[in-house]
Scaffold this motif. Sequence first.
Motif, short mmCIF file in Angstrom:
data_model
loop_
_atom_site.label_atom_id
_atom_site.label_comp_id
_atom_site.label_asym_id
_atom_site.label_seq_id
_atom_site.Cartn_x
_atom_site.Cartn_y
_atom_site.Cartn_z
N VAL A 16 1.63 1.41 0.61
CA VAL A 16 0.90 1.24 1.86
C VAL A 16 -0.58 1.49 1.64
O VAL A 16 -1.43 0.76 2.16
CB VAL A 16 1.47 2.17 2.96
CG1 VAL A 16 0.59 2.16 4.18
CG2 VAL A 16 2.87 1.75 3.32
N TRP B 251 -1.94 -1.56 0.18
CA TRP B 251 -2.06 -2.66 1.13
C TRP B 251 -3.27 -2.47 2.04
O TRP B 251 -4.01 -3.40 2.33
CB TRP B 251 -0.80 -2.77 1.98
CG TRP B 251 0.38 -3.24 1.20
CD1 TRP B 251 0.36 -3.95 0.04
CD2 TRP B 251 1.75 -3.01 1.49
NE1 TRP B 251 1.63 -4.17 -0.41
CE2 TRP B 251 2.51 -3.62 0.46
CE3 TRP B 251 2.43 -2.35 2.53
CZ2 TRP B 251 3.89 -3.59 0.44
CZ3 TRP B 251 3.80 -2.33 2.50
CH2 TRP B 251 4.53 -2.93 1.47
N ILE B 252 -3.47 -1.21 2.48
CA ILE B 252 -4.59 -0.95 3.37
C ILE B 252 -5.90 -1.17 2.64
O ILE B 252 -6.88 -1.66 3.20
CB ILE B 252 -4.49 0.48 3.94
CG1 ILE B 252 -3.42 0.51 5.03
CG2 ILE B 252 -5.81 0.96 4.49
CD1 ILE B 252 -3.10 1.87 5.55
N LEU C 112 -6.48 -3.32 0.33
CA LEU C 112 -6.51 -4.69 -0.21
C LEU C 112 -6.11 -4.73 -1.68
O LEU C 112 -6.60 -5.55 -2.44
CB LEU C 112 -7.90 -5.32 -0.04
CG LEU C 112 -8.41 -5.46 1.39
CD1 LEU C 112 -9.76 -6.12 1.40
CD2 LEU C 112 -7.44 -6.25 2.21
N LEU D 104 -2.66 -4.26 -4.61
CA LEU D 104 -1.25 -4.64 -4.67
C LEU D 104 -0.33 -3.43 -4.79
O LEU D 104 0.82 -3.47 -4.39
CB LEU D 104 -1.00 -5.57 -5.86
CG LEU D 104 -1.60 -6.95 -5.74
CD1 LEU D 104 -1.41 -7.70 -7.04
CD2 LEU D 104 -0.95 -7.72 -4.61
N ASN E 253 3.44 -2.28 -9.34
CA ASN E 253 4.36 -3.42 -9.39
C ASN E 253 4.84 -3.67 -10.81
O ASN E 253 5.30 -4.75 -11.13
CB ASN E 253 3.71 -4.67 -8.82
CG ASN E 253 2.47 -5.06 -9.59
OD1 ASN E 253 2.07 -4.37 -10.53
ND2 ASN E 253 1.86 -6.15 -9.21
N VAL F 288 2.46 13.15 22.08
CA VAL F 288 1.22 13.03 21.30
C VAL F 288 0.89 14.35 20.62
O VAL F 288 0.58 14.40 19.41
CB VAL F 288 0.07 12.58 22.22
CG1 VAL F 288 -1.25 12.65 21.48
CG2 VAL F 288 0.31 11.18 22.73
N ILE G 269 0.83 15.02 16.47
CA ILE G 269 -0.37 15.50 15.78
C ILE G 269 -0.08 16.85 15.11
O ILE G 269 -0.53 17.11 13.99
CB ILE G 269 -1.55 15.60 16.76
CG1 ILE G 269 -1.88 14.20 17.28
CG2 ILE G 269 -2.75 16.19 16.09
CD1 ILE G 269 -2.92 14.17 18.35
N PHE H 234 5.93 6.01 8.20
CA PHE H 234 4.86 5.02 8.03
C PHE H 234 3.59 5.51 8.71
O PHE H 234 2.49 5.37 8.18
CB PHE H 234 5.30 3.68 8.60
CG PHE H 234 4.21 2.64 8.57
CD1 PHE H 234 3.80 2.10 7.37
CD2 PHE H 234 3.60 2.23 9.73
CE1 PHE H 234 2.78 1.17 7.34
CE2 PHE H 234 2.59 1.30 9.70
CZ PHE H 234 2.18 0.76 8.51
N TRP I 172 0.10 5.82 7.10
CA TRP I 172 -0.92 4.97 7.72
C TRP I 172 -2.14 5.80 8.11
O TRP I 172 -3.28 5.45 7.80
CB TRP I 172 -0.26 4.32 8.93
CG TRP I 172 -1.07 3.31 9.67
CD1 TRP I 172 -2.21 2.70 9.28
CD2 TRP I 172 -0.76 2.81 10.98
NE1 TRP I 172 -2.62 1.84 10.25
CE2 TRP I 172 -1.77 1.89 11.30
CE3 TRP I 172 0.26 3.04 11.89
CZ2 TRP I 172 -1.77 1.21 12.51
CZ3 TRP I 172 0.25 2.36 13.08
CH2 TRP I 172 -0.75 1.45 13.39
N VAL I 173 -1.88 6.93 8.77
CA VAL I 173 -2.99 7.78 9.21
C VAL I 173 -3.72 8.34 8.01
O VAL I 173 -4.94 8.41 7.99
CB VAL I 173 -2.46 8.92 10.12
CG1 VAL I 173 -3.50 9.99 10.29
CG2 VAL I 173 -2.05 8.36 11.46
N TRP J 286 -4.33 7.08 5.17
CA TRP J 286 -5.25 6.16 4.52
C TRP J 286 -6.23 5.54 5.49
O TRP J 286 -6.90 4.57 5.16
CB TRP J 286 -4.47 5.10 3.76
CG TRP J 286 -3.67 5.75 2.69
CD1 TRP J 286 -2.34 6.04 2.73
CD2 TRP J 286 -4.15 6.28 1.47
NE1 TRP J 286 -1.98 6.71 1.60
CE2 TRP J 286 -3.07 6.87 0.82
CE3 TRP J 286 -5.41 6.32 0.87
CZ2 TRP J 286 -3.19 7.49 -0.41
CZ3 TRP J 286 -5.52 6.92 -0.36
CH2 TRP J 286 -4.42 7.51 -0.99
N SER J 287 -6.28 6.04 6.73
CA SER J 287 -7.22 5.48 7.70
C SER J 287 -8.29 6.48 8.11
O SER J 287 -9.42 6.09 8.38
CB SER J 287 -6.49 5.02 8.96
OG SER J 287 -5.52 4.07 8.64
N LEU J 288 -7.93 7.75 8.19
CA LEU J 288 -8.84 8.71 8.80
C LEU J 288 -9.48 9.63 7.77
O LEU J 288 -8.86 9.96 6.76
CB LEU J 288 -8.09 9.58 9.82
CG LEU J 288 -7.44 8.82 10.97
CD1 LEU J 288 -6.77 9.79 11.89
CD2 LEU J 288 -8.47 8.01 11.71
#
Lengths: 175, 339, 173
Positions: B32, B35-36, B38, B40, B43, B208, B212, B297, B301-302, B304-306
């Motif tokens: 993930v 993917w975030i 860009l 691969l 693999n 929520v 958190i 997920f 997800w969080v 690799w975003s924040l």
Amino acid sequence: MANLLFYLVSLGAVVGALGVVAARNPVVSVLSLLGTFFCLATIYLLAGFEFLAAAQILVYAGAIMVLFLFVIMLLNLGGQERPLMDHTLAMSRRLPLVVLVGVALAAVSFFAVARSGEAQAAAEAAPLQVDTLGGLAQMVFGTYLLPFELSSVLLLAAAIAVLVLAKRERGEAGR
Amino acid sequence: MSLFLAQVLKVVVIFAGLVSAAGVSTLAERKVSAWIQLRLGPNRVGPFGVLQPLADGIKFFFKEEFIPQGATRWLFLLAPMLAAIPAMMTVAVIPFTGVIATVDGTPIYGSIADIDIGAIYVMAISGLGVYGIILGGWASNSKYSLLGGLRASAQMISYELSMILVILSIVAMSGTMNLREITDQQNANSLLGFLPAWNVFYQPLGFVLFVICTFAETNRHPFDFAECESELVGGFHTEYSSMKFALFFIGEYCAMIVMSCLTTTLFLGGAAVPFWAEAPWFVGLAAFVVKAAFFMFLFIWVRWSLPRFRYDQLMALGWKVFLPLALANVFVTGLVLSL
Amino acid sequence: MVIVKRKELTLAERLYLPEILRGLSITLRKMFVKRATRQYPEEPLVTTEVTRGQPRLAVNTDGTVRCVSCGMCEAACPAYAITIDGHETERPIEREPERFEIDMLRCILCGFCEEACPKEAIWMSDELELADYTRGALVYDLEKLKRPVSALQPRIDYIKKINDRWRTSSSTS
């Protein structure tokens, strides 16, 4: 089986408690206390008080002992081990107090053992409904509401007192 | 006898499932993140890199065992176990599905242990995971590890409080601490006739807050102050190598999985399938896995975003925002229930 | 002095959660963007005549090396990567290299040797891969550097085209 477990766990609790006072490294003391708490929780479980056992682990092991460890690490007490000489010296100076407390504790446990048959008979006559959650809640928030609330107020007062004392000391040091 | 066998089977299957799920999540984490960003992702080992966790495990086995000078040896060895074991223990009360079968009139539930204090058991045991982190940090005799351990302890205590208060609201609503019964109650009736009566709709604020708090409780981004790569090298596991590090790693992922399962159980109706109340147990299990996988997920997800919080912000958020909100939540819940 | 006024945060920004969701949606969208990754060992690099790879020596169709070991490239080489020893021949070309070595670990692929060569003998090929187990193996000798002219032809044509352009433009001005 359950009896054997009880004696084993009790032994563990006593050994842990001895470890708390005997260990020279404060971190080991904390871990010993942790072990004692676990043994106590197991005894609660054996007695059928699931909630008490979980609460014991949640509150004492999960929160309070972590705070203890936190403080010990902040003060860095782990580095220098207390010398054994000081230990015995301090003990001998406070010997009267130690003896007094010891005698008092022994007396209490003696009376407790002596009257345990009586208590058991009373319990068998009128069993308290504390083995279920609802029963425990009824006891704490119904029958014994006033003592419960009073004890919480006492704890709050203690917490505030500690805060005030700590603040005052820091203020004096700052002046 | 068959009851005993079923119990043993459940223990083996759920435990193996948990550990292999932890392995799969390490791969998911890397995939993930790739993917975030860009990329691969791994693999090379197996098709699409699915055997990467195996390769990682083998690598861990062959790494050098290292114990730093001045470390408290037995604590240093004990800490990874203390980190991994509580995380694995908590899975025992999670009801993965409904009744699997009935043997001699005794239903076999989808959890290892169907106990009345499930919710509080999870909190009590998962709260012990912090010992592994603190002791690992302390025993390493390294400043980075110590700071990581200290931060972890303060953080986990702060957020556990809000978390327990949120659980308290749920327990007050359900009137039970048994996780299976909490699930069944969400499954039993429906909200406004068309929505499933999941607690997430009754307790949106609690949901929520809880999600958190699970991030803070498992030391994940954006609250990963125990590791904090950019400031503390590796945090509490700076000095760890080989399988000892792997144990910390597995423990962290197991804790994440258990927290995902707990969130699913408390807020998303556990194994309930919407609009299909009589679903067989394996469908329920699949539904549970899908829901829990979503939260896994979300964890990744969080991450690799924040960006990471600042430490004082973390503590301020925990004590000045989350605790009052959670208290208010309990209060309002109590008020509504008593009306 | 420049005073940068800090922007007042709106309520939505101070609540933090909406902004987190915005960030999450961005990363979620990025997950489905087409990858630009080239799987290198399986998918070889695309090279053209413009690619300035490792220098190679052109070999005529009759098997003789074009190089006359004049030493121009050796002198031009900024990295001192080239070493040449020449000797006389019976052929009309008179000289050819006896030893021609390029230390590929020193070579910086600048292309000065190609520019300096008066005999169109050394060219920057499209070969870019360079790996071995020892340093010695990466000092390429004459045999390793030889390439038939046909292999280097696109590069030769390209360089000639470039040079022609310069020649014509300078003659017109």
